[in-house]
Structure formats: structure tokens, C-alpha cells
Design a protein around this motif. Structure first.
Motif, PDB file in Angstrom:
ATOM      1  N   SER A  55       0.829  -1.206   0.000  1.00 15.39           N
ATOM      2  CA  SER A  55       0.000   0.000   0.000  1.00 15.39           C
ATOM      3  C   SER A  55       0.862   1.253   0.000  1.00 15.39           C
ATOM      4  O   SER A  55       2.025   1.234   0.405  1.00 15.39           O
ATOM      5  CB  SER A  55      -0.929   0.006   1.207  1.00 15.39           C
ATOM      6  N   ASP A  58      -0.405   7.417   0.945  1.00 16.98           N
ATOM      7  CA  ASP A  58      -1.529   8.192   0.418  1.00 16.98           C
ATOM      8  C   ASP A  58      -1.375   8.240  -1.091  1.00 16.98           C
ATOM      9  O   ASP A  58      -0.477   7.586  -1.645  1.00 16.98           O
ATOM     10  CB  ASP A  58      -1.567   9.605   1.027  1.00 16.98           C
ATOM     11  N   CYS A  59      -2.198   8.985  -1.754  1.00 15.32           N
ATOM     12  CA  CYS A  59      -2.174   9.023  -3.225  1.00 15.32           C
ATOM     13  C   CYS A  59      -1.356  10.172  -3.774  1.00 15.32           C
ATOM     14  O   CYS A  59      -1.365  10.419  -4.991  1.00 15.32           O
ATOM     15  CB  CYS A  59      -3.598   9.084  -3.755  1.00 15.32           C
ATOM     16  N   LYS A  66      -3.886   2.676  -4.535  1.00 10.14           N
ATOM     17  CA  LYS A  66      -3.706   2.991  -3.118  1.00 10.14           C
ATOM     18  C   LYS A  66      -3.209   1.748  -2.394  1.00 10.14           C
ATOM     19  O   LYS A  66      -2.316   1.829  -1.538  1.00 10.14           O
ATOM     20  CB  LYS A  66      -5.035   3.453  -2.519  1.00 10.14           C
ATOM     21  N   LEU A  80      -8.122   1.824  -5.585  1.00 11.97           N
ATOM     22  CA  LEU A  80      -7.569   2.818  -6.491  1.00 11.97           C
ATOM     23  C   LEU A  80      -7.680   4.219  -5.910  1.00 11.97           C
ATOM     24  O   LEU A  80      -8.528   4.503  -5.063  1.00 11.97           O
ATOM     25  CB  LEU A  80      -8.305   2.769  -7.835  1.00 11.97           C
ATOM     26  N   CYS A  81      -6.832   5.084  -6.410  1.00 11.79           N
ATOM     27  CA  CYS A  81      -6.847   6.484  -5.967  1.00 11.79           C
ATOM     28  C   CYS A  81      -7.940   7.285  -6.662  1.00 11.79           C
ATOM     29  O   CYS A  81      -8.306   8.369  -6.194  1.00 11.79           O
ATOM     30  CB  CYS A  81      -5.484   7.126  -6.235  1.00 11.79           C
ATOM     31  N   THR A 504     -13.684   2.531  -7.235  1.00  6.50           N
ATOM     32  CA  THR A 504     -12.349   2.669  -6.648  1.00  6.50           C
ATOM     33  C   THR A 504     -11.891   1.414  -5.910  1.00  6.50           C
ATOM     34  O   THR A 504     -10.724   1.326  -5.522  1.00  6.50           O
ATOM     35  CB  THR A 504     -12.293   3.854  -5.663  1.00  6.50           C
TER      36      THR A 504
END
Length: 564
Positions: A55, A58-59, A66, A80-81, A504
Motif C-alpha cells: 500500500s 496516500d495518493c 492505493k 484505487l486512488c 475505486t
């Protein structure tokens, strides 16, 4: 007195009995006793498998993912971001095939991984005879429909006429990309059969804005107007080919929305080049690889025609540079080739495969420095699920690409495959991913296929060459697949999947009982590992042949832990 005597008598009797017992024991005549039950071995305790998860904090790093995590041995979730309506189509692509996590570790992410793939597909590698052939044998433990032919052989020959001769003589069972003049020959021969391929491709003349004078947008626009693209299609392409009005073929949703490309106008082109500061033209170099593709059936002749047109129409003197295929692709993506011939065939039928791969934020530097207005438009379009709304944005993106001219789209090339008439299951694929396990070469034990060039490596996570990808596709598999001979997405290593409402989170439920070619079991950790070695630049297995992982970077954005 009587009492004492009785006690003595009993005592003597007890002593006698004890002595008798001892004597019996010494003589082996003791009363037998039941043997104890054997001790049962302890029940084996299953060693819990540690489920993998990778992971991002953050994005902000700029990529699409993500996290990727194994929820259990048979379930994987991608977070997903941003929403991605094309995610299933991307996941089905062969660059994202699943490899054994143990084999990835064993090879260190390179070495044998490049030449000796261990997949789950219907064929498994027998041997790769460099410079001659790749020989595959049917996988006896394949989870799906078994391969129709026990042996599959891939050979290669860059000349279309030579490929046709081998097919006519019976030394091959099928060939790729018959030459423009060969279509009628094949159709007129009852021993052969032609399978036309839909033109989901584009041939383009590319520029790098890192190299002068192509850093000048007016120069690129002048060349765009100064080339007669119709002449090239008429003279060097087979039936079914068309001049490209946009970069993406019109069959792809949103592909031809927005302004059409520049019309040929030699006089206007000459004036614009003069206004850009080059009234007498300039000298440059045109690079290409002499390898036939569906989008470019006669590369050398097209290069010579472009050389002649640029001289006659614009006064530009061009030196032609022919390069080896792998070296050409590796160099092109660095942005050091001033002008070059390249093309693209659809991997899946969505604009993200054409526009995002070439002009998005994660694209290579083949055109030099990217264009932020194009990046923004493509990011917005990719995050929408409403195709009509996406198409409006793609119309804007197409207009911006026309304005900036990172390349000139020349043609969508008609092409095809040809087979001996007794080959059952023969077909061509609009994606160029023919499925040979579905084919049977008459009564012959092996099916021989001849394509345009040798694969560069067989670890296709780090390749983008069509000849490499087609070989990999017979031996390795992705979570999803494309319908044989078509473009629809269907289950493969994942039996089913679902997404949350905003697209997402994508959860894949894996097919159970699948084995890799080396006998190891397929599970969720293999999925996480296969993606992680591409996504995470700090992963010790992020190596491959070049470590570029172009498809991942282009379709899923920035790498995690990318070097500064």
C-alpha cells in the motif's frame, strides 16, 4: 494359641504364593498382559500463510493504486486512488499476467524469468532456440480447455513474401501480416485461408520536442500539413486501410470525436516552416525498425517516401537510420530520437489504451516533455463512467493533441492472418493476441506459426513489443482475459469480480485448483506479488529486462517509491 497358629499358617501360604509367582516370572510362564496401544502421531498443524498487502501512504505519489491486498488465499482487492471504468480491460492485458511469487523470488526478478517463464497457461515452454524458434508443449494440467495441438512452434521472418512462401510450401501452418499484394494470392488458393483483422491500430510519425528543431511547435505543425498521408496509404497499404483522421481508430468509443487532423497543403506548410525560422528547411534523421506490423506493412518503403516528401514539400533533408527492433524501442522511449516511425495496436478497446498510454501523465518520454493540458483532460475522462461525458472530454483532448503535434497519425492499417485451410479454430484477433490453443493443424502433431520477428524476452511485464506479447500470451494468464478473436472481457484466473459504486475498489475471486507449470499452487499472494514488482520501484524484484515496465507506468501512473 489357635489364633497364633492360624496367622502363621496364612503367612506361610502368602510367602509360598509369592515365591511361586517369582519362579513363574523367571521361567517366562507369567500370565500374559495386553500390549499398550501405539501412540498416535500428533495431527499436523497447518502453518498459516501470511497474506500479502502492498500500500501507499496516500495518493500524493501520483499513481493509480492505493493498495493491493490478499483478503484470503482466493480473494484479492485493489483499491484505487480514482475511479477507473476501464480497469477490467487493463487487468486482462498480458503485461499484467500472474507469475509464481516463488519463481519471482528465485529468479531475482530477471535472469531465467526473461527466458523461461513459469505460467498457468495452456502451453508451457519446451525451449527457446535463440534466432530460430520458440517451442512450446501442451500443459497437461491446464485448468481449462486443453490445447488442441500437442506442440506449438513459433518462428519468424521479416519479409512478407518469404512468410507466404513458407505457408504455401507447408512448412508453416499460419502466418501473420501477409503483404499488401498477397491478399488476393491467398484468397485465390484453395489450400489457404485469409482471416482479415479489424484495423484497431495506428501508424504515426513521431517527434521528440527535446531535440531541435522539433522543440518548435510551428515546425511540427508545418510537417503535419506538408505530408500527403493519402499517398502513403494508397501506395503501401492493403485493402481495409484508411488515412487516420485522429490518433485513435473510430471504432474505439470517443476515438474520432473532435477536430480531424490537418489536411495536406504543401504551400501552407512551406510558409509555416518559413515563419518558424526555416525558410530553407533543415537537416534531420528519421529512425525506424525494419519489422513488419499490421499498422506498417512496408516500413522501408514508407520511410523512403516520407524522406522524398519532406524534401520536395518542405526542403527538409532526411537521413534514414535503420535500427534493431529492441534497441529502437528502448531508445525511442527516452526521447532522444528526433523523428521516427512507430505505431500501436489496440490491447483493449478503450481510449485509455491509445491516448493515456501515449500522452497521459504516465507516458514515456518518446515525444519528449508531455503536455499538461492533455494530461488534465485524460485524467478527467478516465475517472468517469458515463461514456457520453467521457467522449466530450476526449473531443477536447483530440483537439489539444492536434494543436501540439507530438506525432502525425498517418494510417489505420488493414491486416490479417493466413492459415492452411485444414487448420481448425484458425482466426485473427483485432488485438493481435491470437489464441493458438484453440487451433488444430489438421492431423499434424504440431502447429507452426510464423510471425514478423523474434520475441525480445518472455517476461512481458517489461516488454511492449507485439511479437513478445503474443508468445507470452500462450503461456501466462491474467486475472481476466479477452474473448478469443474479440475484445470483450471474460473470466480467466479470476472467476468473477465486483466493484464498489464509485469504481475505486475492485475485488477479484480467484479460480481454485490452478497450478503453475512447475506444479506450485496459484493463490492470492501470487497476484499481489506480480503487481507489486511492477508497481513498487523499491521492490528488489523490480528489474525485468530494462526495469522500465512501460505498460504499468503508462496505464497506472507513477511507480510507488519512484527515485527522485
Amino acid at each position: 494359641m489357635r489364633t497364633v497358629s492360624t496367622v502363621r499358617t496364612i503367612s506361610l501360604l502368602v510367602i509360598v504364593m509369592l515365591l511361586a509367582t517369582l519362579l513363574a516370572a523367571c521361567s517366562g510362564a507369567a500370565t500374559p498382559t495386553k500390549a499398550p496401544e501405539p501412540t498416535k502421531p500428533p495431527e499436523p498443524t497447518a502453518v498459516p500463510v501470511e497474506l500479502m498487502k502492498v500500500s501507499a501512504a496516500d495518493c500524493a505519489y501520483g499513481g493509480a493504486f492505493k493498495s493491493i491486498e490478499a483478503l484470503d488465499a482466493n480473494t484479492v482487492k485493489f483499491t484505487l486512488c480514482a475511479p477507473d471504468v476501464a480497469f477490467p480491460s487493463k487487468v486482462a492485458f498480458s503485461a499484467f499476467a500472474i507469475h509464481s511469487s516463488d519463481y519471482l523470488e528465485k529468479t531475482g526478478g530477471t535472469g531465467d524469468l526473461l527466458d523461461k517463464p513459469v505460467g498457468t497457461g495452456p502451453y508451457m515452454l519446451d525451449k527457446w532456440q535463440k534466432g530460430d524458434s520458440v517451442i512450446m508443449k501442451a500443459n497437461p494440467n491446464y485448468w481449462g480447455d486443453k490445447a488442441q495441438s500437442p506442440t506449438l512452434v513459433f518462428r519468424w521472418q521479416k519479409e512478407a513474401a518469404a512468410r507466404l512462401l513458407e505457408l504455401q510450401s507447408g512448412t508453416t501452418d499460419g502466418i501473420d501480416n501477409p503483404g499488401p499484394d498477397d491478399f488476393k494470392v491467398i484468397e485465390g488458393d484453395s489450400a489457404l485461408k485469409l482471416y482479415p483483422r479489424e484495423a484497431l491500430n495506428v501508424f504515426y510519425l513521431g517527434f521528440s520536442n527535446l531535440v531541435k528543431p522539433f522543440d518548435n511547435e510551428m515546425v511540427r505543425q508545418a510537417i503535419a500539413m506538408g505530408i500527403d498521408r493519402q499517398r502513403i496509404v494508397d501506395n503501401f497499404y492493403p485493402v481495409g486501410s484508411v488515412v487516420a483522421s485522429h490518433f485513435t481508430p473510430c471504432a474505439i468509443p470517443g476515438g474520432c470525436d473532435g477536430e480531424e487532423w490537418y489536411k495536406f497543403d504543401a504551400a501552407a506548410a512551406k510558409k509555416m516552416l518559413a515563419d518558424a525560422g526555416f525558410p530553407n528547411g533543415f537537416e534531420t534523421e528519421l529512425s525506424f525498425r525494419d519489422v513488419v506490423r499490421g499498422y506498417l506493412p512496408q516500413p522501408a518503403l514508407v520511410a523512403q517516401d516520407l524522406q522524398a516528401q519532406l524534401k520536395a514539400n518542405l526542403g527538409v533533408t532526411v537521413k534514414i537510420n535503420v535500427m534493431e527492433s529492441g534497441a529502437f524501442l528502448d531508445t525511442a522511449k527516452t526521447g532522444t530520437l528526433p523523428m521516427y516511425l512507430l505505431g500501436w495496436g489496440a490491447d483493449y478497446p478503450d481510449q485509455t489504451n491509445f491516448l493515456d498510454y501515449h500522452f497521459g501523465k504516465g507516458a514515456s518520454q518518446q515525444f519528449g516533455t508531455g503536455f499538461t493540458d492533455v494530461h488534465d483532460a485524460l485524467s478527467r475522462a478516465a475517472s468517469l463512467s458515463d461514456q457520453a461525458e467521457r467522449n466530450k472530454i476526449y473531443a477536447d483532448a483530440n483537439g489539444l493533441i492536434k494543436k501540439h503535434v507530438p506525432m502525425i497519425p498517418v494510417a489505420h492499417g488493414g491486416s490479417g492472418t493466413a492459415f492452411r485451410a485444414d487448420v481448425t479454430g484458425a482466426h485473427s484477433s483485432p488485438l493481435g493476441n491470437e489464441h493458438f490453443a484453440s487451433m488444430k493443424a489438421g492431423s499434424r502433431e504440431q502447429l507452426v506459426w510464423m510471425q514478423n520477428a523474434e520475441p525480445i524476452s518472455l517476461y512481458c511485464a517489461d516488454e511492449e513489443d507485439g511479437e513478445s506479447l503474443r508468445v507470452c500470451e500462450q503461456m501466462t494468464e491474467s486475472l481476466l482475459a479477452y474473448k478469443v478473436g474479440g475484445t470483450a472481457v471474460e473470466p480467466s484466473l479470476a472467476e468473477k469480480y465486483e466493484a464498489n459504486a464509485d469504481l475505486t475498489e475492485w475485488t477479484f475471486h480467484l479460480r481454485q485448483g490452478v497450478k503453475f507449470h512447475d506444479g506450485s499452487a496459484f493463490d492470492a499472494n501470487d497476484v499481489v506479488a506480480s503487481y507489486a514488482v511492477q508497481w513498487d520501484a523499491a521492490n528488489p524484484l523490480h528489474k525485468g529486462r530494462t526495469g522500465t515496465f512501460t505498460y504499468f507506468n503508462a496505464l497506472f501512473g507513477a511507480f510507488l517509491n519512484a527515485p527522485k
